[in-house]
Design a protein around this motif. Structure first.
Motif, PDB file in Angstrom:
ATOM      1  N   ILE A   1       0.844  -1.041   0.082  1.00 16.31           N
ATOM      2  CA  ILE A   1      -0.025   0.052   0.060  1.00 16.31           C
ATOM      3  C   ILE A   1       0.725   1.357  -0.017  1.00 16.31           C
ATOM      4  N   GLN A   2       0.282   2.350  -0.408  1.00 13.59           N
ATOM      5  CA  GLN A   2       0.966   3.713  -0.202  1.00 13.59           C
ATOM      6  C   GLN A   2       0.740   4.178   1.334  1.00 13.59           C
ATOM      7  N   THR A   3       1.881   4.764   1.655  1.00 14.30           N
ATOM      8  CA  THR A   3       1.992   4.938   3.076  1.00 14.30           C
ATOM      9  C   THR A   3       1.745   6.573   3.268  1.00 14.30           C
ATOM     10  N   GLN A   4       1.625   7.319   2.236  1.00  9.39           N
ATOM     11  CA  GLN A   4       1.498   8.955   2.434  1.00  9.39           C
ATOM     12  C   GLN A   4       0.043   9.245   2.868  1.00  9.39           C
ATOM     13  N   THR A   5       0.191  10.294   3.723  1.00  8.33           N
ATOM     14  CA  THR A   5      -1.289  10.590   4.209  1.00  8.33           C
ATOM     15  C   THR A   5      -2.113  11.155   3.064  1.00  8.33           C
ATOM     16  N   PRO A   6      -3.365  10.776   2.715  1.00  9.02           N
ATOM     17  CA  PRO A   6      -4.109  11.164   1.669  1.00  9.02           C
ATOM     18  C   PRO A   6      -4.780  12.644   1.798  1.00  9.02           C
ATOM     19  N   THR A   7      -4.610  13.353   0.791  1.00 12.74           N
ATOM     20  CA  THR A   7      -5.216  14.621   1.011  1.00 12.74           C
ATOM     21  C   THR A   7      -6.736  14.488   1.057  1.00 12.74           C
ATOM     22  N   THR A   8      -7.209  15.429   1.785  1.00 14.40           N
ATOM     23  CA  THR A   8      -8.815  15.615   2.150  1.00 14.40           C
ATOM     24  C   THR A   8      -9.254  16.972   2.339  1.00 14.40           C
ATOM     25  N   SER A   9     -10.548  16.809   2.178  1.00 18.61           N
ATOM     26  CA  SER A   9     -11.254  18.274   2.121  1.00 18.61           C
ATOM     27  C   SER A   9     -12.014  18.394   3.278  1.00 18.61           C
ATOM     28  N   ARG A  10     -12.140  17.335   4.037  1.00 16.33           N
ATOM     29  CA  ARG A  10     -12.708  17.610   5.404  1.00 16.33           C
ATOM     30  C   ARG A  10     -11.964  18.113   6.343  1.00 16.33           C
ATOM     31  N   THR A  11     -12.944  18.825   7.342  1.00 21.98           N
ATOM     32  CA  THR A  11     -12.230  19.780   8.237  1.00 21.98           C
ATOM     33  C   THR A  11     -12.292  19.168   9.565  1.00 21.98           C
ATOM     34  N   LEU A  12     -11.158  19.449  10.337  1.00 17.68           N
ATOM     35  CA  LEU A  12     -10.873  18.651  11.673  1.00 17.68           C
ATOM     36  C   LEU A  12     -10.606  19.725  12.700  1.00 17.68           C
ATOM     37  N   THR A  13     -11.456  19.862  13.733  1.00 15.58           N
ATOM     38  CA  THR A  13     -11.353  20.796  14.838  1.00 15.58           C
ATOM     39  C   THR A  13     -10.392  20.254  15.881  1.00 15.58           C
ATOM     40  N   ILE A  14      -9.428  21.172  16.178  1.00 17.37           N
ATOM     41  CA  ILE A  14      -8.455  20.664  17.049  1.00 17.37           C
ATOM     42  C   ILE A  14      -8.434  21.784  18.380  1.00 17.37           C
ATOM     43  N   SER A  15      -8.721  21.129  19.611  1.00 20.26           N
ATOM     44  CA  SER A  15      -8.906  22.292  20.651  1.00 20.26           C
ATOM     45  C   SER A  15      -7.619  22.731  21.085  1.00 20.26           C
ATOM     46  N   GLU A  16      -7.655  23.880  21.845  1.00 15.83           N
ATOM     47  CA  GLU A  16      -6.298  24.781  22.173  1.00 15.83           C
ATOM     48  C   GLU A  16      -5.636  23.864  23.217  1.00 15.83           C
TER      49      GLU A  16
ATOM     50  N   PRO B   1     -10.243  11.578  26.718  1.00 15.14           N
ATOM     51  CA  PRO B   1      -9.584  10.771  25.374  1.00 15.14           C
ATOM     52  C   PRO B   1      -9.531  11.677  24.225  1.00 15.14           C
ATOM     53  N   ASP B   2     -10.670  12.368  23.994  1.00 18.54           N
ATOM     54  CA  ASP B   2     -10.599  13.134  22.644  1.00 18.54           C
ATOM     55  C   ASP B   2      -9.547  14.084  22.492  1.00 18.54           C
ATOM     56  N   VAL B   3      -9.292  14.805  23.658  1.00 15.89           N
ATOM     57  CA  VAL B   3      -8.319  15.874  23.700  1.00 15.89           C
ATOM     58  C   VAL B   3      -6.830  14.975  23.509  1.00 15.89           C
ATOM     59  N   LEU B   4      -6.606  14.016  23.947  1.00 16.68           N
ATOM     60  CA  LEU B   4      -5.426  13.129  23.960  1.00 16.68           C
ATOM     61  C   LEU B   4      -5.432  12.717  22.480  1.00 16.68           C
ATOM     62  N   LEU B   5      -6.120  12.266  22.037  1.00 13.65           N
ATOM     63  CA  LEU B   5      -6.235  11.934  20.510  1.00 13.65           C
ATOM     64  C   LEU B   5      -5.760  12.914  19.690  1.00 13.65           C
ATOM     65  N   GLU B   6      -6.444  14.050  19.879  1.00 15.53           N
ATOM     66  CA  GLU B   6      -6.056  15.181  19.013  1.00 15.53           C
ATOM     67  C   GLU B   6      -4.526  15.653  19.177  1.00 15.53           C
ATOM     68  N   ALA B   7      -4.136  15.514  20.353  1.00 18.63           N
ATOM     69  CA  ALA B   7      -2.773  16.041  20.682  1.00 18.63           C
ATOM     70  C   ALA B   7      -1.622  14.935  20.090  1.00 18.63           C
ATOM     71  N   ILE B   8      -1.948  13.646  20.061  1.00 21.10           N
ATOM     72  CA  ILE B   8      -1.221  12.768  19.569  1.00 21.10           C
ATOM     73  C   ILE B   8      -1.348  12.844  18.029  1.00 21.10           C
ATOM     74  N   TYR B   9      -2.307  13.123  17.659  1.00 21.05           N
ATOM     75  CA  TYR B   9      -2.398  13.667  16.119  1.00 21.05           C
ATOM     76  C   TYR B   9      -1.640  14.574  15.563  1.00 21.05           C
ATOM     77  N   LEU B  10      -1.648  15.676  16.316  1.00 19.46           N
ATOM     78  CA  LEU B  10      -0.549  16.692  16.078  1.00 19.46           C
ATOM     79  C   LEU B  10       0.845  16.528  16.323  1.00 19.46           C
ATOM     80  N   ALA B  11       1.080  15.873  17.273  1.00 24.47           N
ATOM     81  CA  ALA B  11       2.616  15.555  17.648  1.00 24.47           C
ATOM     82  C   ALA B  11       2.895  14.645  16.680  1.00 24.47           C
ATOM     83  N   TYR B  12       2.347  13.747  16.288  1.00 22.88           N
ATOM     84  CA  TYR B  12       2.658  12.723  15.307  1.00 22.88           C
ATOM     85  C   TYR B  12       3.090  13.322  14.038  1.00 22.88           C
TER      86      TYR B  12
END
Length: 263
Positions: A161-176, A243-254
């Motif tokens: 499979i391809q490993t690059q993150t696919p582009t998407t037009s979906r929006t994602l809200t990340i908390s401060e 859990p949601d905030v943690l997952l958002e933070a891990i998403y950004l950190a990764y």
């Protein structure tokens, strides 16, 4: 062969992942790079073997007598074949489905269910590689199979499979709060232990959580957070972090970690 053929996996957390198959073009490009690396390794081995054979000529003659030349060539051939197969087994096992060529072209070998491959799958693929390359059998199978599998993939139960993150037009809200926590995670979490597949699971959850029923969303978030915390060896986080905030933070950190790793 299908252009941009895609496959879907359902994770134990009931999150559906979708990946694009690598395709024969990317796989051929990756193989060319791997063969260039292999050529350098085999040339160095050949130089070392010839040098050693000359220095130990009397010893070889005393062991093999009149057939010393034949046996030296035979041994060199066997070692060369071991290097050839071992190259793919070593890297695909160590780098979880990638060789230098696959890493450069951003493709990866995974099992049919989306899990990382192990030593058994990597060995089967390496042993059948020669058969795949005789008369272009592997290329023909890739072009005419729905999941673009060569003989080694069919035997090992793997896909590429391809490993690059696919582009998407979906929006994602990340908390401060998540943005602040992500900076801390870069310092205290072992983000290198995460696979692109782990990141994909988190990403898909964050995009789809708004459409989930509250009970299902809570259950999936708790399980995902628990699993990812174990993967990145994360123990001490504030109790106020959901859990949601943690997952958002891990998403950004990764994402930041991946950018640093490729710079």
């Amino acid at each position: 062969m299908h252009i941009f053929n895609r496959v879907k996996f359902n994770t134990p957390e009931s999150v559906e992942l979708e990946f694009t198959l690598a395709g024969i073009g990317n796989r051929a490009w990756a193989l060319l790079i791997d063969y260039l690396v292999l050529s350098v390794i085999l040339i160095l081995f050949l130089i070392a073997w010839i040098t050693l054979s000359i220095q130990l000529a009397d010893l070889w003659k005393s062991i093999f007598r009149d057939q010393a030349g034949f046996w030296l060539v035979a041994i060199a051939f066997l070692i060369g074949f071991a290097i050839y197969g071992g190259y793919f087994v070593f890297f695909e096992t160590l780098w979880q489905g990638q060789t230098p060529g696959k890493r450069f072209t951003k493709i990866r070998v995974v099992r049919d269910d989306g899990r990382p491959i192990g030593l058994q799958q990597a060995t089967l693929r390496a042993l059948l590689r020669l058969f795949d390359e005789v008369l272009f059998i592997g290329a023909i199978l890739i072009m005419f199979s729905n999941q673009e599998k060569r003989l080694g993939d069919l035997a090992a139960g793997t896909i590429v499979i391809q490993t690059q993150t696919p582009t998407t037009s979906r929006t994602l809200t990340i908390s401060e709060q998540a943005k602040s926590l992500s900076e801390q995670l870069l310092q205290i979490a072992d983000l290198s232990a995460m696979l692109p597949d782990d990141f994909a699971v988190i990403r898909e959850y964050l995009y789809r959580r708004s459409a989930m029923a509250p009970k299902a969303r809570t259950s999936v978030a708790l399980q995902l957070a628990k699993d990812i915390k174990a993967i990145i060896h994360l123990e001490n986080i504030p109790e106020a972090v959901t859990p949601d905030v943690l997952l958002e933070a891990i998403y950004l950190a990764y994402q930041k970690f991946s950018n640093f790793s490729h710079d």
